[in-house]
Design an enzyme around this catalytic site. Structure first.
Site, PDB file in Angstrom:
ATOM      1  N   GLU A   1       0.850  -1.192   0.000  1.00 17.20           N
ATOM      2  CA  GLU A   1       0.000   0.000   0.000  1.00 17.20           C
ATOM      3  C   GLU A   1       0.887   1.244   0.000  1.00 17.20           C
ATOM      4  O   GLU A   1       1.961   1.268   0.610  1.00 17.20           O
ATOM      5  CB  GLU A   1      -0.868  -0.020   1.257  1.00 17.20           C
TER       6      GLU A   1
ATOM      7  N   LYS B   1      -9.957   0.108  -2.343  1.00 21.40           N
ATOM      8  CA  LYS B   1     -10.185  -0.238  -0.946  1.00 21.40           C
ATOM      9  C   LYS B   1     -11.623   0.077  -0.551  1.00 21.40           C
ATOM     10  O   LYS B   1     -12.110   1.196  -0.743  1.00 21.40           O
ATOM     11  CB  LYS B   1      -9.206   0.538  -0.060  1.00 21.40           C
TER      12      LYS B   1
ATOM     13  N   CYS C   1      -4.449  -3.397   3.849  1.00 19.90           N
ATOM     14  CA  CYS C   1      -4.133  -3.013   5.225  1.00 19.90           C
ATOM     15  C   CYS C   1      -5.251  -3.362   6.201  1.00 19.90           C
ATOM     16  O   CYS C   1      -5.502  -4.529   6.498  1.00 19.90           O
ATOM     17  CB  CYS C   1      -3.780  -1.524   5.248  1.00 19.90           C
TER      18      CYS C   1
END
Length: 549
Positions: A285, A342, A393
Site C-alpha cells: 500500500e 479499498k 491493510c
C-alpha cells in the site's frame, strides 16, 4: 436499591452458583488483570494462552455486581486492553490513540451490563461465550468499524486456530470465551462451596473437557493442498526514509523509487540465475502517493519496474479525482490495467466523520483534507493460473471482505499495507498484529497470503498459517517463494457469516430470557431449591435486600 457492593460470600444471588462475588475493589483489580492478560495474548507479547484469562477474570469480576458497578468493571477491563493494544497509534497522534482506546472501552463497558445479566442464567457459560461474539460483532460494525482486540485474532500460533477453517473467526472467539467461562465456573463453584473440591468436581471436569476439545482443533485436517498447482510469488519491501514526522517519512517519490530499485535488483538476480523468476510481484500500500496518471515521472517509474522484471506488479497507489486507495496491476508492455479500490476505509484516517464539527476544536481533519472514496466490489486479478485477491491493510480484519475475494475465485491472497504510518520510531505492534490477522486469514480460507508492507514486517504465509518468508522491519527486502494455488473452499468460507449470526441471535434470545420477570420464568421451568423466589417480588433473596441494580 442501587449498590456497587457485591453480596456477601455464600449468598444466593443471580450469579454463578452460590458464590456472591468479590468486594468491589477486588472486582476492579480482577478487571484490570483480565484486560492486561488479554492484551498480552496479542502481538507483540503473543502469549496466546492468556486470551482465556480475559473472559475468566471478567466473569469473576462481574459476579455479584450491580449493573452500575458492572459498567465500571467493564470500563477498567476495556482500558487495560485497548490502551496498550493500540499504543502504536501514538505515532499518528496521541489524541487519536486516547480517543479510540477510550471509545472502545466505553462501548465494551456498556456491553458488559449485558454479560452481567446473562450471569443470571443456568447455562451462563455458553451465554457468556455468545456475548463475546456479539460484543465483537458490535465493535466490528458500530459506530466506526474497528475489529482490533477480537479473541480469535490472538490465536494465530495456537493449536486451536484451525477452528477458523470450520466456523470462521467468530466461532474461534466463541470457543476461547467458552473455555474461559468454563474455567470461571469451576473456580466460582469451588469458592461457593466454601473451598470444598467435591462441590466443584463436576465443573472442573467440564472445564477440562472443554479445554481438550478446543485444543484438539490442532488435529483438524483443514489444509488439503496436496496436488494443487503452485506459483512463484515475490513481495517487495522498499522501505521509506527514517524521519520524525510523516510528511518527511512518506516522501512520495523516494518511496516509489525505493520499490522500483528493489524490483530492479530482483530482476538482476533472476537474470543471473540466483533467484527464480516470479509469476507476480506484490508492492505494498502507498507504494506511490502520487497519482501516476497525473505525474508522468511516476508513471515511467512504475512502467520501468514492470519492464525490468518482465512480470505483472500489483502496485499500491493513491489515485485522484476522486481520491482512492487502490491496488493496480501493471503489466509489462501494457502499463496499468485492472484495479481494486479499498472498500473499508479507516475512520479518522482515510475519512473524517463530523469533519466540520471536529475542525472547530481540533487540527485532526488537516491530516486528511479530503475523504477517500470507497470501492464497492471484490476484484480478482488474473495472472496466468494465478487468481489474485487483494485486501488493503486495515481490511484484513474484516471477515466478509477477505471471504468475498475467495468467493469471487481467488486462489492466492495479497495484503498490501503501509505500516510506516504507525512505526515512526521503530516500535513494533501494529505490523505484528496485522501479520497475525493475515496468518489467521490464510488458515481460514486455506490460501497462501502475500503480506507486503512498506517498512515491514512483510511475509509470505502458507495456507496452514506458517511463515514461508519474512523480512524484518525498517529495511529494504525482497521476498520470493513458491506457494500452492488452492481452489478448495473451506467450510468457513462456504457457510460465511451464518455462525456469527446464529451465535448472536441465540445470545440476544438468552439476554431476553434473563430479563424476563421471575414469575414468568418460574411458570416456564420446574422449581428447584436453588431457584427460590420471594412471593411478593419474584426476586431471589440475598441478605440485605433485593439484588442490586
Amino acid at each position: 436499591m442501587i449498590s456497587a457492593q457485591a453480596a456477601p460470600v455464600g449468598a444466593k444471588t443471580r450469579g454463578p452458583g452460590a458464590f456472591g462475588g468479590f468486594a468491589t475493589r477486588w472486582a476492579l483489580l480482577l478487571s484490570l488483570a483480565g484486560g492486561l492478560a488479554l492484551f498480552a495474548a496479542f502481538p507483540p507479547v503473543d502469549a496466546w494462552p492468556l486470551a482465556v484469562a480475559g473472559p475468566t477474570l471478567l466473569v469473576a469480576a462481574l459476579t455479584g455486581r450491580s449493573l452500575r458497578a458492572s459498567f465500571g468493571c467493564g470500563l477498567v477491563f476495556g482500558l487495560a486492553l485497548f490502551v496498550p493494544l493500540l499504543a502504536w497509534l501514538v505515532n499518528e497522534a496521541w489524541y487519536a490513540w486516547v480517543a479510540l482506546a477510550a471509545a472502545l472501552a466505553i462501548i465494551f463497558a456498556v456491553l458488559c451490563i449485558g454479560q452481567r445479566l446473562l450471569l443470571r442464567l443456568r447455562f451462563w457459560p455458553v451465554a457468556v461465550a455468545g456475548w463475546w461474539v456479539a460484543a465483537e460483532g458490535v465493535r466490528d460494525r458500530w459506530p466506526y468499524p474497528f475489529p482490533w482486540g477480537r479473541l480469535a485474532m490472538s490465536q494465530s500460533v495456537a493449536p486451536d486456530v484451525r477452528w477458523v477453517a470450520i466456523g470462521g473467526v467468530p466461532f474461534l472467539s466463541f470457543l476461547v470465551a467458552l473455555t474461559g467461562a468454563m474455567i470461571a465456573r469451576a473456580v466460582l463453584s469451588y469458592l461457593g462451596g466454601a473451598g470444598r473440591f467435591d462441590v466443584a468436581l463436576g465443573p472442573v471436569v467440564a472445564a477440562g473437557v472443554t479445554i481438550g476439545v478446543v485444543l484438539a482443533g490442532g488435529l483438524l485436517p483443514v489444509d488439503p493442498t496436496g496436488g494443487a498447482p503452485t506459483a512463484q510469488v515475490a513481495a517487495i519491501q522498499g522501505d521509506v526514509p527514517r524521519a520524525r514526522n510523516l510528511p518527511e517519512q512518506l516522501n512520495d517519490s523516494v518511496v516509489t523509487q525505493n520499490h522500483a530499485a528493489a524490483t530492479s535488483e530482483l530482476a538482476a538476480r533472476v537474470k543471473a540465475g540466483r533467484e527464480p523468476a516470479p509469476d507476480v510481484v506484490i508492492w505494498p500500500e502507498n507504494s506511490t502517493d502520487l497519482d501516476p496518471f497525473e505525474y508522468p515521472f511516476i508513471y515511467a517509474e512504475l512502467a520501468g519496474a514492470a519492464a525490468s522484471i518482465d512480470r505483472p506488479i500489483l502496485v499500491g497507489e493513491v489515485l485522484q479525482n476522486p481520491e482512492r486507495n487502490v491496488g493496480q496491476l501493471w503489466v509489462p508492455g501494457r502499463g496499468p490495467t485492472t484495479l481494486y479500490v479499498k472498500r473499508q476505509l479507516v475512520p479518522f484516517g482515510e475519512y473524517i466523520p463530523f469533519r466540520s464539527l471536529i475542525s472547530s476544536f481540533s487540527s485532526l481533519p488537516s491530516l486528511q483534507p479530503e475523504n477517500f472514496t470507497p470501492g464497492r466490489k471484490a476484484v480478482v486479478f488474473g495472472v496466468g493460473k494465478i487468481k489474485l485477491g487483494d485486501v488493503i491493510c486495515y481490511e484484513v480484519g474484516f471477515d466478509a471482505l477477505v471471504r468475498s475475494e475467495v468467493t469471487a475465485g481467488a486462489n492466492l491472497l495479497a495484503v498490501q499495507s503501509n505500516d510506516a504510518d504507525f512505526e515512526i520510531d521503530g516500535q513494533l505492534g501494529e505490523t505484528e498484529q496485522q501479520t497475525a490477522m493475515a496468518r489467521i486469514r490464510a488458515i481460514e480460507s486455506d490460501r497462501a497470503v502475500v503480506y507486503a508492507s512498506t517498512t515491514g514486517e512483510s511475509t509470505i504465509i502458507a495456507p496452514d498459517g506458517g511463515l514461508v518468508a519474512d523480512s524484518g522491519v525498517w529495511r529494504q527486502a525482497i521476498l520470493d517463494a513458491r506457494v500452492p494455488l488452492v481452489s478448495y473452499r473451506t467450510l468457513a468460507d462456504r457457510v460465511g457469516a451464518w455462525p456469527e449470526y446464529l451465535i448472536i441471535a441465540l445470545t440476544v434470545l438468552a439476554l431476553g430470557w434473563a430479563l424476563l420477570p421471575p414469575r414468568r420464568k418460574r411458570a416456564a421451568t420446574p422449581k428447584t431449591p436453588d431457584a427460590a423466589r420471594t412471593p411478593d417480588t419474584g426476586a431471589e433473596p440475598p441478605p440485605g435486600g433485593p439484588e442490586p441494580i
